[in-house]
Design a protein around this motif. Structure first.
Motif, PDB file in Angstrom:
ATOM      1  N   TYR A  91      12.479  10.356   6.220  1.00 21.32           N
ATOM      2  CA  TYR A  91      11.301  10.934   5.558  1.00 21.32           C
ATOM      3  C   TYR A  91       9.992  10.380   6.101  1.00 21.32           C
ATOM      4  N   ARG A  92      10.076   9.394   7.032  1.00 17.25           N
ATOM      5  CA  ARG A  92       8.861   8.673   7.429  1.00 17.25           C
ATOM      6  C   ARG A  92       7.777   9.622   7.948  1.00 17.25           C
ATOM      7  N   ALA A  93       8.135  10.509   8.882  1.00 18.06           N
ATOM      8  CA  ALA A  93       7.106  11.367   9.498  1.00 18.06           C
ATOM      9  C   ALA A  93       6.411  12.210   8.431  1.00 18.06           C
ATOM     10  N   ASP A  94       7.197  12.728   7.506  1.00 22.47           N
ATOM     11  CA  ASP A  94       6.611  13.575   6.476  1.00 22.47           C
ATOM     12  C   ASP A  94       5.773  12.756   5.480  1.00 22.47           C
ATOM     13  N   MET A  95       6.249  11.540   5.175  1.00 23.02           N
ATOM     14  CA  MET A  95       5.470  10.676   4.259  1.00 23.02           C
ATOM     15  C   MET A  95       4.138  10.304   4.903  1.00 23.02           C
ATOM     16  N   ILE A  96       4.181  10.023   6.201  1.00 23.25           N
ATOM     17  CA  ILE A  96       2.928   9.665   6.908  1.00 23.25           C
ATOM     18  C   ILE A  96       1.938  10.820   6.775  1.00 23.25           C
ATOM     19  N   GLN A  97       2.419  12.026   7.046  1.00 28.86           N
ATOM     20  CA  GLN A  97       1.560  13.203   6.986  1.00 28.86           C
ATOM     21  C   GLN A  97       0.996  13.401   5.583  1.00 28.86           C
TER      22      GLN A  97
ATOM     23  N   ALA B  22      -0.613  -3.360   5.759  1.00 30.75           N
ATOM     24  CA  ALA B  22      -1.854  -2.711   6.234  1.00 30.75           C
ATOM     25  C   ALA B  22      -1.513  -2.014   7.556  1.00 30.75           C
ATOM     26  N   ARG B  23      -1.987  -0.796   7.725  1.00 31.09           N
ATOM     27  CA  ARG B  23      -1.620  -0.028   8.929  1.00 31.09           C
ATOM     28  C   ARG B  23      -2.817   0.549   9.657  1.00 31.09           C
ATOM     29  N   ARG B  24      -3.915   0.703   8.951  1.00 27.61           N
ATOM     30  CA  ARG B  24      -5.067   1.420   9.515  1.00 27.61           C
ATOM     31  C   ARG B  24      -6.326   0.599   9.336  1.00 27.61           C
ATOM     32  N   LEU B  25      -7.316   0.824  10.242  1.00 27.30           N
ATOM     33  CA  LEU B  25      -8.589   0.126  10.065  1.00 27.30           C
ATOM     34  C   LEU B  25      -9.197   0.454   8.715  1.00 27.30           C
TER      35      LEU B  25
ATOM     36  N   LEU C 146       0.844  -1.203   0.000  1.00 28.39           N
ATOM     37  CA  LEU C 146       0.000   0.000   0.000  1.00 28.39           C
ATOM     38  C   LEU C 146       0.876   1.249   0.000  1.00 28.39           C
ATOM     39  N   SER C 147       2.095   1.123   0.569  1.00 23.90           N
ATOM     40  CA  SER C 147       3.011   2.273   0.586  1.00 23.90           C
ATOM     41  C   SER C 147       3.690   2.480  -0.772  1.00 23.90           C
ATOM     42  N   GLY C 148       3.500   1.540  -1.714  1.00 24.34           N
ATOM     43  CA  GLY C 148       4.173   1.662  -3.022  1.00 24.34           C
ATOM     44  C   GLY C 148       3.791   2.934  -3.767  1.00 24.34           C
TER      45      GLY C 148
ATOM     46  N   TYR D  78      17.600   5.034   5.190  1.00 28.95           N
ATOM     47  CA  TYR D  78      17.255   6.174   4.336  1.00 28.95           C
ATOM     48  C   TYR D  78      15.809   6.640   4.543  1.00 28.95           C
ATOM     49  N   LYS D  79      14.860   5.680   4.464  1.00 29.50           N
ATOM     50  CA  LYS D  79      13.439   6.060   4.495  1.00 29.50           C
ATOM     51  C   LYS D  79      13.029   6.667   5.841  1.00 29.50           C
ATOM     52  N   GLU D  80      13.799   6.350   6.910  1.00 23.58           N
ATOM     53  CA  GLU D  80      13.403   6.821   8.236  1.00 23.58           C
ATOM     54  C   GLU D  80      13.449   8.351   8.352  1.00 23.58           C
TER      55      GLU D  80
ATOM     56  N   LEU E  70       2.280   5.494  -2.649  1.00 17.33           N
ATOM     57  CA  LEU E  70       2.550   6.661  -1.793  1.00 17.33           C
ATOM     58  C   LEU E  70       4.021   7.078  -1.948  1.00 17.33           C
ATOM     59  N   LYS E  71       4.912   6.088  -1.820  1.00 19.68           N
ATOM     60  CA  LYS E  71       6.354   6.395  -1.900  1.00 19.68           C
ATOM     61  C   LYS E  71       6.743   6.852  -3.305  1.00 19.68           C
ATOM     62  N   GLN E  72       6.099   6.263  -4.291  1.00 25.94           N
ATOM     63  CA  GLN E  72       6.390   6.636  -5.688  1.00 25.94           C
ATOM     64  C   GLN E  72       6.119   8.122  -5.913  1.00 25.94           C
TER      65      GLN E  72
ATOM     66  N   GLN F 178      -3.926  12.608   1.881  1.00 22.70           N
ATOM     67  CA  GLN F 178      -4.620  11.927   0.770  1.00 22.70           C
ATOM     68  C   GLN F 178      -5.754  11.055   1.298  1.00 22.70           C
ATOM     69  N   ARG F 179      -5.468  10.302   2.370  1.00 23.43           N
ATOM     70  CA  ARG F 179      -6.459   9.365   2.915  1.00 23.43           C
ATOM     71  C   ARG F 179      -7.673  10.085   3.483  1.00 23.43           C
ATOM     72  N   GLU F 180      -7.452  11.287   4.024  1.00 27.58           N
ATOM     73  CA  GLU F 180      -8.587  12.043   4.551  1.00 27.58           C
ATOM     74  C   GLU F 180      -9.588  12.347   3.444  1.00 27.58           C
TER      75      GLU F 180
ATOM     76  N   GLU G 236      -0.988   6.613  14.603  1.00 30.68           N
ATOM     77  CA  GLU G 236      -1.874   5.650  13.925  1.00 30.68           C
ATOM     78  C   GLU G 236      -1.136   4.732  12.952  1.00 30.68           C
ATOM     79  N   SER G 237      -0.153   5.279  12.263  1.00 29.62           N
ATOM     80  CA  SER G 237       0.594   4.491  11.278  1.00 29.62           C
ATOM     81  C   SER G 237       1.161   3.200  11.883  1.00 29.62           C
ATOM     82  N   GLU G 238       1.533   3.252  13.163  1.00 29.89           N
ATOM     83  CA  GLU G 238       2.090   2.067  13.837  1.00 29.89           C
ATOM     84  C   GLU G 238       1.084   1.393  14.762  1.00 29.89           C
TER      85      GLU G 238
HETATM   86  C1  LIG Z   1       4.435   6.473   4.902  1.00 31.39           C
HETATM   87  C2  LIG Z   1       4.320   4.980   5.140  1.00 31.39           C
HETATM   88  O1  LIG Z   1       3.565   4.375   4.102  1.00 31.39           O
HETATM   89  C3  LIG Z   1       5.704   4.373   5.169  1.00 31.39           C
HETATM   90  C4  LIG Z   1       5.729   2.857   5.189  1.00 31.39           C
HETATM   91  O2  LIG Z   1       7.024   2.394   5.056  1.00 31.39           O
HETATM   92  P1  LIG Z   1       7.440   0.901   5.414  1.00 31.39           P
HETATM   93  O3  LIG Z   1       6.313  -0.039   5.041  1.00 31.39           O
HETATM   94  O4  LIG Z   1       7.688   0.858   6.882  1.00 31.39           O
HETATM   95  O5  LIG Z   1       8.670   0.663   4.593  1.00 31.39           O
HETATM   96  C5  LIG Z   1       3.596   4.714   6.435  1.00 31.39           C
HETATM   97  C6  LIG Z   1       2.139   5.134   6.410  1.00 31.39           C
HETATM   98  O6  LIG Z   1       1.417   4.952   5.397  1.00 31.39           O
HETATM   99  O7  LIG Z   1       1.714   5.676   7.433  1.00 31.39           O
END
Ligand SMILES: C[C@@](O)(CCOP(=O)(O)O)CC(=O)O
Ligand SMILES: Nc1ncnc2c1ncn2[C@@H]1O[C@H](COP(=O)(O)OP(=O)(O)OP(=O)(O)O)[C@@H](O)[C@H]1O
Length: 194
Positions: free
Chosen positions: A70-76, A107-110, A41-43, A66-68, A45-47, A81-83, A151-153
């Motif tokens: 940017y993680r907080a900003d990618m989540i936001q 999968a991360r969210r209900l 599902l993050s594919g 590397y991805k760490e 998004l990351k693209q 988008q999800r909202e 929520e992401s975690e």
């Molecule tokens: C931004 C995000 O998709 C990063 C996921 O990265 P990874 O699956 O942990 O590699 C997390 C999220 O959607 O909240």
């Protein structure tokens, strides 16, 4: 190419460094690429995020540090988008899937699970990958406020009846056995059905 109707959708979730990618890669190898595909599902998004910010998509998709950054900003970015459209990334991620079994690795969210339950009620199964904090630390995890308590975690910590819980501690020596007796045998049966 049109998306093929799947026979089984395995929806994986788990905390950072629990081994979601490791476990789903293993299942993909065992079932084979003709039978199943990995859907991230993050594919999409990351693209889009990599494109907008001039980043290395391969690194964002991989297991490294590397991805760490940017993680907080990618989540936001993803949450904005999800909202607007909770199924946005689910629809993009499955687009064109041709295999009969889909392995959704993240999968991360209900709202992610609800989308699959609504679209594919009879095919969807939920799996949790678990590893101790000690194991996750050995794999490079460090608690980060704003990420590990958000929520992401934590979105699937409650409220889901998992079909399988996979323990992936240490080198995962119990992994093969857990998979072989449960999930893999069911997936192989499904793949044989006509
Ligand atoms: C931004 C995000 O998709 C990063 C996921 O990265 P990874 O699956 O942990 O590699 C997390 C999220 O959607 O909240
Ligand atoms: N059973 C295992 N045996 C050996 N190495 C493992 C095992 N499980 C995971 N790892 C390693 O631990 C690291 C983290 O695993 P992985 O990337 O699969 O976790 P993840 O849950 O997808 O993490 P994140 O969401 O933080 O990206 C990777 O380098 C992976 O190869």
């Amino acid at each position: 190419m049109a998306t093929v109707e799947p026979k089984l959708i395995l929806l994986f979730s788990g905390k950072r460094k629990s081994g979601k990618d490791y476990v789903t890669d293993l299942i993909h190898q065992r079932l084979g690429p003709d039978v199943c595909c990995i859907v991230r599902l993050s594919g999409p998004l990351k693209q889009q995020y990599a494109q907008d910010h001039g980043l290395d998509l391969g690194e964002l998709m991989g297991p490294g540090e590397y991805k760490e950054k940017y993680r907080a900003d990618m989540i936001q970015w993803g949450e904005n988008q999800r909202e607007k459209d909770p199924g946005f990334f689910c629809r993009l991620a499955i687009k064109g899937a041709q295999q009969l079994i889909w392995i959704v690795s993240d999968a991360r969210r209900l709202s992610d699970l609800q989308w699959f339950w609504r679209e594919y009620p009879s095919q969807s199964r939920c799996i949790r990958v678990e590893a101790s904090e000690e194991t996750r630390r050995e794999r490079g995890w460090e608690f980060t406020a704003g990420i590990d308590d958000a929520e992401s975690e934590c979105g699937l910590d409650q409220g889901v009846n998992f079909d399988w819980i996979i323990k992936n501690d240490g080198d995962g020596s119990q992994l093969e056995e857990q998979l072989a007796t449960g999930l893999l045998s069911i997936a192989k049966e499904k793949a044989k059905e006509n």
